[in-house]
Design a protein around this motif. Structure first.
Motif, PDB file in Angstrom:
ATOM      1  N   VAL A   1      -2.454  -0.902  16.313  1.00  0.00           N
ATOM      2  CA  VAL A   1      -2.962   0.090  17.267  1.00  0.00           C
ATOM      3  C   VAL A   1      -2.934  -0.527  18.661  1.00  0.00           C
ATOM      4  O   VAL A   1      -3.250  -1.706  18.825  1.00  0.00           O
ATOM      5  N   TYR A   2      -2.569   0.300  19.639  1.00  0.00           N
ATOM      6  CA  TYR A   2      -2.539  -0.144  21.030  1.00  0.00           C
ATOM      7  C   TYR A   2      -3.971  -0.203  21.520  1.00  0.00           C
ATOM      8  O   TYR A   2      -4.568   0.824  21.856  1.00  0.00           O
ATOM      9  N   SER A   3      -4.548  -1.412  21.538  1.00  0.00           N
ATOM     10  CA  SER A   3      -5.968  -1.535  21.833  1.00  0.00           C
ATOM     11  C   SER A   3      -6.302  -2.961  22.251  1.00  0.00           C
ATOM     12  O   SER A   3      -5.710  -3.912  21.733  1.00  0.00           O
ATOM     13  N   ASP A   4      -7.272  -3.072  23.156  1.00  0.00           N
ATOM     14  CA  ASP A   4      -7.802  -4.383  23.519  1.00  0.00           C
ATOM     15  C   ASP A   4      -9.178  -4.623  22.897  1.00  0.00           C
ATOM     16  O   ASP A   4      -9.924  -5.477  23.331  1.00  0.00           O
ATOM     17  N   SER A   5      -9.448  -3.869  21.829  1.00  0.00           N
ATOM     18  CA  SER A   5     -10.742  -3.997  21.155  1.00  0.00           C
ATOM     19  C   SER A   5     -10.943  -5.392  20.588  1.00  0.00           C
ATOM     20  O   SER A   5     -10.016  -6.019  20.104  1.00  0.00           O
ATOM     21  N   CYS A   6     -12.187  -5.854  20.651  1.00  0.00           N
ATOM     22  CA  CYS A   6     -12.557  -7.120  20.024  1.00  0.00           C
ATOM     23  C   CYS A   6     -13.350  -6.861  18.750  1.00  0.00           C
ATOM     24  O   CYS A   6     -13.751  -7.808  18.064  1.00  0.00           O
ATOM     25  N   GLY A   7     -13.585  -5.603  18.441  1.00  0.00           N
ATOM     26  CA  GLY A   7     -14.400  -5.281  17.283  1.00  0.00           C
ATOM     27  C   GLY A   7     -13.581  -4.873  16.091  1.00  0.00           C
ATOM     28  O   GLY A   7     -12.373  -5.042  16.055  1.00  0.00           O
ATOM     29  N   VAL A   8     -14.272  -4.335  15.112  1.00  0.00           N
ATOM     30  CA  VAL A   8     -13.633  -3.888  13.886  1.00  0.00           C
ATOM     31  C   VAL A   8     -12.996  -2.519  14.111  1.00  0.00           C
ATOM     32  O   VAL A   8     -13.623  -1.627  14.692  1.00  0.00           O
ATOM     33  N   ILE A   9     -11.794  -2.343  13.661  1.00  0.00           N
ATOM     34  CA  ILE A   9     -11.117  -1.044  13.717  1.00  0.00           C
ATOM     35  C   ILE A   9     -10.795  -0.626  12.299  1.00  0.00           C
ATOM     36  O   ILE A   9     -10.065  -1.318  11.591  1.00  0.00           O
ATOM     37  N   GLY A  10     -11.361   0.477  11.889  1.00  0.00           N
ATOM     38  CA  GLY A  10     -11.136   0.968  10.540  1.00  0.00           C
ATOM     39  C   GLY A  10      -9.786   1.633  10.390  1.00  0.00           C
ATOM     40  O   GLY A  10      -9.061   1.816  11.358  1.00  0.00           O
ATOM     41  N   PRO A  11      -9.449   2.012   9.163  1.00  0.00           N
ATOM     42  CA  PRO A  11      -8.113   2.587   8.903  1.00  0.00           C
ATOM     43  C   PRO A  11      -7.796   3.805   9.762  1.00  0.00           C
ATOM     44  O   PRO A  11      -6.647   3.978  10.183  1.00  0.00           O
ATOM     45  N   TYR A  12      -8.799   4.638  10.048  1.00  0.00           N
ATOM     46  CA  TYR A  12      -8.522   5.867  10.779  1.00  0.00           C
ATOM     47  C   TYR A  12      -8.251   5.610  12.247  1.00  0.00           C
ATOM     48  O   TYR A  12      -7.791   6.503  12.960  1.00  0.00           O
ATOM     49  N   GLY A  13      -8.498   4.390  12.697  1.00  0.00           N
ATOM     50  CA  GLY A  13      -8.254   4.057  14.092  1.00  0.00           C
ATOM     51  C   GLY A  13      -6.891   3.465  14.366  1.00  0.00           C
ATOM     52  O   GLY A  13      -6.558   3.183  15.520  1.00  0.00           O
ATOM     53  N   MET A  14      -6.085   3.284  13.342  1.00  0.00           N
ATOM     54  CA  MET A  14      -4.797   2.629  13.496  1.00  0.00           C
ATOM     55  C   MET A  14      -3.691   3.663  13.702  1.00  0.00           C
ATOM     56  O   MET A  14      -3.718   4.763  13.165  1.00  0.00           O
ATOM     57  N   ASP A  15      -2.695   3.276  14.501  1.00  0.00           N
ATOM     58  CA  ASP A  15      -1.622   4.203  14.856  1.00  0.00           C
ATOM     59  C   ASP A  15      -0.386   4.094  13.960  1.00  0.00           C
ATOM     60  O   ASP A  15       0.268   5.105  13.680  1.00  0.00           O
ATOM     61  N   TYR A  16      -0.043   2.883  13.567  1.00  0.00           N
ATOM     62  CA  TYR A  16       1.200   2.655  12.834  1.00  0.00           C
ATOM     63  C   TYR A  16       0.909   1.874  11.556  1.00  0.00           C
ATOM     64  O   TYR A  16       0.064   0.982  11.551  1.00  0.00           O
ATOM     65  N   TRP A  17       1.660   2.206  10.515  1.00  0.00           N
ATOM     66  CA  TRP A  17       1.447   1.607   9.200  1.00  0.00           C
ATOM     67  C   TRP A  17       2.761   1.163   8.588  1.00  0.00           C
ATOM     68  O   TRP A  17       3.790   1.815   8.761  1.00  0.00           O
ATOM     69  N   GLY A  18       2.692   0.060   7.837  1.00  0.00           N
ATOM     70  CA  GLY A  18       3.801  -0.311   6.990  1.00  0.00           C
ATOM     71  C   GLY A  18       3.722   0.441   5.673  1.00  0.00           C
ATOM     72  O   GLY A  18       2.786   1.214   5.437  1.00  0.00           O
ATOM     73  N   LYS A  19       4.696   0.184   4.807  1.00  0.00           N
ATOM     74  CA  LYS A  19       4.747   0.891   3.520  1.00  0.00           C
ATOM     75  C   LYS A  19       3.920   0.206   2.453  1.00  0.00           C
ATOM     76  O   LYS A  19       3.698   0.778   1.384  1.00  0.00           O
ATOM     77  N   GLY A  20       3.480  -1.014   2.724  1.00  0.00           N
ATOM     78  CA  GLY A  20       2.607  -1.712   1.805  1.00  0.00           C
ATOM     79  C   GLY A  20       3.332  -2.677   0.880  1.00  0.00           C
ATOM     80  O   GLY A  20       4.525  -2.539   0.612  1.00  0.00           O
ATOM     81  N   THR A  21       2.572  -3.651   0.396  1.00  0.00           N
ATOM     82  CA  THR A  21       3.071  -4.599  -0.594  1.00  0.00           C
ATOM     83  C   THR A  21       1.995  -4.799  -1.652  1.00  0.00           C
ATOM     84  O   THR A  21       0.813  -4.935  -1.330  1.00  0.00           O
ATOM     85  N   LEU A  22       2.405  -4.797  -2.913  1.00  0.00           N
ATOM     86  CA  LEU A  22       1.456  -4.842  -4.018  1.00  0.00           C
ATOM     87  C   LEU A  22       1.058  -6.282  -4.325  1.00  0.00           C
ATOM     88  O   LEU A  22       1.922  -7.148  -4.504  1.00  0.00           O
ATOM     89  N   VAL A  23      -0.225  -6.496  -4.420  1.00  0.00           N
ATOM     90  CA  VAL A  23      -0.788  -7.776  -4.855  1.00  0.00           C
ATOM     91  C   VAL A  23      -1.540  -7.538  -6.155  1.00  0.00           C
ATOM     92  O   VAL A  23      -2.434  -6.697  -6.209  1.00  0.00           O
ATOM     93  N   THR A  24      -1.156  -8.262  -7.183  1.00  0.00           N
ATOM     94  CA  THR A  24      -1.810  -8.147  -8.484  1.00  0.00           C
ATOM     95  C   THR A  24      -2.346  -9.513  -8.882  1.00  0.00           C
ATOM     96  O   THR A  24      -1.594 -10.486  -8.931  1.00  0.00           O
ATOM     97  N   VAL A  25      -3.649  -9.565  -9.144  1.00  0.00           N
ATOM     98  CA  VAL A  25      -4.296 -10.820  -9.520  1.00  0.00           C
ATOM     99  C   VAL A  25      -4.747 -10.697 -10.967  1.00  0.00           C
ATOM    100  O   VAL A  25      -5.588  -9.842 -11.295  1.00  0.00           O
ATOM    101  N   SER A  26      -4.211 -11.527 -11.811  1.00  0.00           N
ATOM    102  CA  SER A  26      -4.557 -11.482 -13.234  1.00  0.00           C
ATOM    103  C   SER A  26      -5.710 -12.441 -13.527  1.00  0.00           C
ATOM    104  O   SER A  26      -5.843 -13.490 -12.900  1.00  0.00           O
ATOM    105  N   SER A  27      -6.494 -12.076 -14.519  1.00  0.00           N
ATOM    106  CA  SER A  27      -7.674 -12.895 -14.870  1.00  0.00           C
ATOM    107  C   SER A  27      -7.329 -13.931 -15.921  1.00  0.00           C
ATOM    108  O   SER A  27      -6.268 -13.934 -16.495  1.00  0.00           O
TER     109      SER A  27
END
Length: 125
Positions: free
Chosen positions: A99-125
């Motif tokens: 997101v185009y921002s100079d914020s120093c705080g927390v920005i939640g998902p709804y505050g972001m402008d651009y997204w990648g497609k994601g990468t899966l992380v699977t942790v086995s026990s």
């Protein structure tokens, strides 16, 4: 055209480590707050870690503090997420966002402008 491309996900045993990368293009990287978010099946997308445009401040979800580290490399237009001591509850699709921002705080998902497609992380026990 802004593109965010994540890489580095995969299958790892509990206690292991992974390093996620997000390569950004089509934007002035140094002007953007960058974040990593994750979404597990049946759950809402949540902030994992965020880093300010100047890399002078970072924020983490309580669940990952002390285990995950976010960083950015302006020369490579890339943001990283080093994940150590992984737990099965860290299993999720991990997304990079900007997101185009100079914020120093927390920005939640709804505050972001651009997204990648994601990468899966699977942790086995």
């Amino acid at each position: 055209q802004v593109q965010l491309v994540e890489s580095g996900g995969g299958l790892v045993q509990a206690g292991g480590s992974l390093r996620l990368s997000c390569a950004a293009s089509g934007l002035t990287f140094g002007m953007y707050y960058m974040g990593w978010y994750r979404q597990a099946p049946g759950k809402e997308r949540e902030l994992v870690a965020g880093i300010t445009r100047g890399a002078d401040n970072t924020n983490y979800a309580d669940s990952v503090k002390g285990r995950f580290t976010i960083s950015r490399d302006s020369a490579k237009n890339t943001v990283y997420l080093q994940m150590n001591s992984l737990k099965p509850e860290d299993t999720a699709v991990y997304y990079c966002a900007a997101v185009y921002s100079d914020s120093c705080g927390v920005i939640g998902p709804y505050g972001m402008d651009y997204w990648g497609k994601g990468t899966l992380v699977t942790v086995s026990s």
